[in-house]
Every structure is written in C-alpha cells, then in structure tokens.
Design a protein around this motif. Sequence first.
Motif, PDB file in Angstrom:
ATOM      1  N   LEU A 188       0.782 -20.383   1.648  1.00  0.00           N
ATOM      2  CA  LEU A 188       0.933 -19.002   1.188  1.00  0.00           C
ATOM      3  C   LEU A 188      -0.053 -18.146   1.986  1.00  0.00           C
ATOM      4  N   ALA A 189       0.395 -17.009   2.489  1.00  0.00           N
ATOM      5  CA  ALA A 189      -0.499 -16.182   3.310  1.00  0.00           C
ATOM      6  C   ALA A 189      -0.141 -14.707   3.183  1.00  0.00           C
ATOM      7  N   LEU A 190      -1.144 -13.859   3.507  1.00  0.00           N
ATOM      8  CA  LEU A 190      -0.904 -12.419   3.609  1.00  0.00           C
ATOM      9  C   LEU A 190      -0.091 -12.184   4.866  1.00  0.00           C
ATOM     10  N   ILE A 191       0.896 -11.274   4.770  1.00  0.00           N
ATOM     11  CA  ILE A 191       1.673 -10.934   5.962  1.00  0.00           C
ATOM     12  C   ILE A 191       1.635  -9.418   6.159  1.00  0.00           C
ATOM     13  N   ASP A 192       2.489  -8.891   7.020  1.00  0.00           N
ATOM     14  CA  ASP A 192       2.574  -7.452   7.257  1.00  0.00           C
ATOM     15  C   ASP A 192       1.246  -6.931   7.817  1.00  0.00           C
ATOM     16  N   GLU A 193       0.832  -5.745   7.390  1.00  0.00           N
ATOM     17  CA  GLU A 193      -0.398  -5.151   7.893  1.00  0.00           C
ATOM     18  C   GLU A 193      -1.272  -4.719   6.721  1.00  0.00           C
ATOM     19  N   ILE A 194      -2.559  -4.567   6.995  1.00  0.00           N
ATOM     20  CA  ILE A 194      -3.452  -3.944   6.006  1.00  0.00           C
ATOM     21  C   ILE A 194      -4.127  -2.809   6.766  1.00  0.00           C
ATOM     22  N   SER A 195      -3.661  -1.607   6.535  1.00  0.00           N
ATOM     23  CA  SER A 195      -4.093  -0.471   7.358  1.00  0.00           C
ATOM     24  C   SER A 195      -4.121   0.776   6.476  1.00  0.00           C
ATOM     25  N   PRO A 196      -4.564   1.910   7.017  1.00  0.00           N
ATOM     26  CA  PRO A 196      -4.570   3.137   6.190  1.00  0.00           C
ATOM     27  C   PRO A 196      -3.168   3.604   5.797  1.00  0.00           C
ATOM     28  N   ASP A 197      -2.124   2.962   6.352  1.00  0.00           N
ATOM     29  CA  ASP A 197      -0.756   3.221   5.876  1.00  0.00           C
ATOM     30  C   ASP A 197      -0.544   2.606   4.499  1.00  0.00           C
ATOM     31  N   SER A 198      -1.266   1.526   4.225  1.00  0.00           N
ATOM     32  CA  SER A 198      -1.008   0.759   3.000  1.00  0.00           C
ATOM     33  C   SER A 198      -2.204   0.748   2.046  1.00  0.00           C
ATOM     34  N   MET A 199      -3.185   1.655   2.296  1.00  0.00           N
ATOM     35  CA  MET A 199      -4.341   1.729   1.396  1.00  0.00           C
ATOM     36  C   MET A 199      -4.637   3.197   1.106  1.00  0.00           C
ATOM     37  N   ARG A 200      -5.398   3.416   0.069  1.00  0.00           N
ATOM     38  CA  ARG A 200      -6.015   4.735  -0.108  1.00  0.00           C
ATOM     39  C   ARG A 200      -7.510   4.559   0.079  1.00  0.00           C
ATOM     40  N   VAL A 201      -8.080   5.339   0.969  1.00  0.00           N
ATOM     41  CA  VAL A 201      -9.506   5.259   1.277  1.00  0.00           C
ATOM     42  C   VAL A 201     -10.072   6.670   1.267  1.00  0.00           C
ATOM     43  N   TRP A 202     -11.095   6.868   0.441  1.00  0.00           N
ATOM     44  CA  TRP A 202     -11.713   8.198   0.338  1.00  0.00           C
ATOM     45  C   TRP A 202     -13.161   8.129   0.820  1.00  0.00           C
ATOM     46  N   ASP A 203     -13.656   9.223   1.365  1.00  0.00           N
ATOM     47  CA  ASP A 203     -15.080   9.302   1.666  1.00  0.00           C
ATOM     48  C   ASP A 203     -15.805   9.228   0.320  1.00  0.00           C
ATOM     49  N   ALA A 204     -16.777   8.298   0.227  1.00  0.00           N
ATOM     50  CA  ALA A 204     -17.411   8.050  -1.072  1.00  0.00           C
ATOM     51  C   ALA A 204     -18.159   9.276  -1.589  1.00  0.00           C
ATOM     52  N   ASP A 211      -6.584   8.425   4.394  1.00  0.00           N
ATOM     53  CA  ASP A 211      -5.433   7.522   4.566  1.00  0.00           C
ATOM     54  C   ASP A 211      -4.122   8.295   4.699  1.00  0.00           C
ATOM     55  N   LYS A 212      -3.009   7.577   4.486  1.00  0.00           N
ATOM     56  CA  LYS A 212      -1.680   8.171   4.706  1.00  0.00           C
ATOM     57  C   LYS A 212      -1.341   9.302   3.740  1.00  0.00           C
ATOM     58  N   ASP A 213      -2.109   9.480   2.680  1.00  0.00           N
ATOM     59  CA  ASP A 213      -1.885  10.642   1.805  1.00  0.00           C
ATOM     60  C   ASP A 213      -2.035  11.943   2.605  1.00  0.00           C
ATOM     61  N   ARG A 214      -2.802  11.904   3.704  1.00  0.00           N
ATOM     62  CA  ARG A 214      -2.921  13.098   4.567  1.00  0.00           C
ATOM     63  C   ARG A 214      -1.557  13.501   5.097  1.00  0.00           C
ATOM     64  N   PHE A 215      -0.764  12.489   5.433  1.00  0.00           N
ATOM     65  CA  PHE A 215       0.604  12.746   5.930  1.00  0.00           C
ATOM     66  C   PHE A 215       1.550  13.052   4.771  1.00  0.00           C
ATOM     67  N   ARG A 216       1.465  12.232   3.694  1.00  0.00           N
ATOM     68  CA  ARG A 216       2.362  12.440   2.553  1.00  0.00           C
ATOM     69  C   ARG A 216       2.285  13.869   2.026  1.00  0.00           C
ATOM     70  N   PHE A 217       1.050  14.387   1.904  1.00  0.00           N
ATOM     71  CA  PHE A 217       0.859  15.682   1.238  1.00  0.00           C
ATOM     72  C   PHE A 217       0.281  16.756   2.164  1.00  0.00           C
ATOM     73  N   ASP A 218       0.420  16.555   3.485  1.00  0.00           N
ATOM     74  CA  ASP A 218      -0.048  17.532   4.484  1.00  0.00           C
ATOM     75  C   ASP A 218      -1.498  17.960   4.226  1.00  0.00           C
ATOM     76  N   LEU A 219      -2.376  16.970   4.136  1.00  0.00           N
ATOM     77  CA  LEU A 219      -3.771  17.279   3.793  1.00  0.00           C
ATOM     78  C   LEU A 219      -4.655  17.461   5.021  1.00  0.00           C
ATOM     79  N   GLY A 220      -4.109  17.209   6.207  1.00  0.00           N
ATOM     80  CA  GLY A 220      -4.930  17.328   7.416  1.00  0.00           C
ATOM     81  C   GLY A 220      -4.440  16.356   8.456  1.00  0.00           C
TER      82      GLY A 220
END
Length: 236
Positions: A188-204, A211-220
């Motif tokens: 059993l293994a992880l496949i595909d990608e682990i990238s900002p397309d598939s995560m939400r990452v915020w400046d702490a 992440d991709k929410d910038r594209f989803r919601f035109d945030l920058g």
Amino acid sequence: MEKREKLYEGKAKIVYSTEDPDKVILFFKDEASAFDGVKKATVRGKGALNNAISSMIFEILAKKGIKSHYIRKLSDNEMLVWRAKPYGVEVVVRNVAAGSIVKRLGLKEGEKFKKPLVELFYKNDELHDPLICEAHVELLDLAPLEEIPSMKEMALRVNEVLSRIFSEKGLLLVDFKLEFGKLPSGELALIDEISPDSMRVWDAKTGEKLDKDRFRFDLGDLLEGYREILRRMEGL
Ligand code: TMP
Ligand code: ASP
C-alpha cells in the motif's frame, strides 16, 4: 528512462509508460483546475513547482518510513514513479476548518480542531467528489476495506511529519488530500502528488493563503504562493 506511450491524461498531469512495465513517468502540466474542472487556466511554471514540491515531500516522507510511489525526479516537469493500481478514494486530513467542511457543517473558517480529522471522498468529478464512509467504499469497491485503517494511519503520520516541518517554516498546514494505491510489490502506498494543488497552506502569522485557493477564489498570483512554499521548504 524514456517516455513511451501516453497511458492517461488528467487535469494537471499526464502518465507515460517507460521501458520498464513497473515504472511510469508523471508529467506535471502547466494547467490549473478547480471545482472539478469547472474553472481552468494555463499557468506557466506551475508544473515545475508542483513537481519540485511534491518530490521534496515524498523524499521527506520516505525518510520517515512512509511509502509512496515516488522513485526520483527526472526533470523540471517529470517524476519517475512505480506503476500503481489506484484506489478510487481520496483521504483528506484537516487540522483547521476551511473549504467544504465549513459549508457542510456550518463551521467558522480558521477554527482549529482539537485533533486532526480524517475524511473519505469518492474520487468522481461528475459527482463532485462526495464525502463517503467505509460502507460506501465497500459498496462501490473503491479500495480493499481492510486497508482503510492503514490508509487513515498513514494519512495521520503524513500530517504529523508535514505539519511539524511546515510550522518550523512559519507555515500552517490547514488540510490536504492523499490518494493511495497498490505498488507492483503489493505494498500500500501514497500515489499522485502532494503539492499546493492538494493542500491548504497559510502563512502562520498573517494567515495569507499560499495554495490553490488563490486560483479558486482569485486571491492573488498563484505561482507567488507556490514559490513561497518552495522557498521556505528549501530552507530545510
Ligand atoms: P475540500 O475542503 O474542498 O473538501 O478540500 C480539502 C482538501 O483536499 C484541500 O486541501 C483541497 C484538497 N482537494 C484536492 O486536492 N482535490 C479534490 O478534488 C478535493 C475535493 C480536495
Ligand atoms: N482538484 C479538483 C479540480 O481540479 C477540485 C478542486 O481542487 O477544486 O477540479
């Protein structure tokens, strides 16, 4: 390793066969897609950034004993991976409320969970990846039912490892999606990608979404966010 025939083309990647039947090449495209393909754009340089970030993450996870299909990065846009039998289920881990759970359960975005939450989704664009439970995995035969506990355990381990690394870099790992499959070895293994397309990452500190929410919601600018994540990770 040479690219032979195109086996599959998805929204953000193409899979090519190689001379080794057990290995395939993932080509990361310069395409952004959101809302299950409803919103699309070409973003020059995105493929290379996702390949770089994903390769780095798979290498970090391998050092922690977390198995993935990753073999090595071949070029800016190409990654060599084990050919896997993909499971039709997506595993999402959430540390902070954002995205679909906010709407589904009426939570406040940014609310931190007492402990990480693991959810299963049916990988199906036409149905918009609905939330499912184990009984549905069995009903639809999406993955071996007995492997679901291992998938959840692995997902929580990935969360521990990545959350710690990101927090050292001033990044908050809000949530992420994993895909699993069976390698030629039977593992059993992880496949595909682990990238900002598939995560939400915020400046702490500032809460800025990188992440991709910038594209989803035109945030920058999308790439500025991805580059910032890579820049901080490279300082590891
Ligand atoms: P969600 O809030 O839309 O359910 O998404 C949770 C996380 O999973 C978020 O980081 C984005 C990621 N994700 C994908 O990578 N692909 C998908 O198809 C979906 C629905 C979510
Ligand atoms: N990954 C899905 C898509 O590309 C859903 C999303 O990220 O919003 O369409």
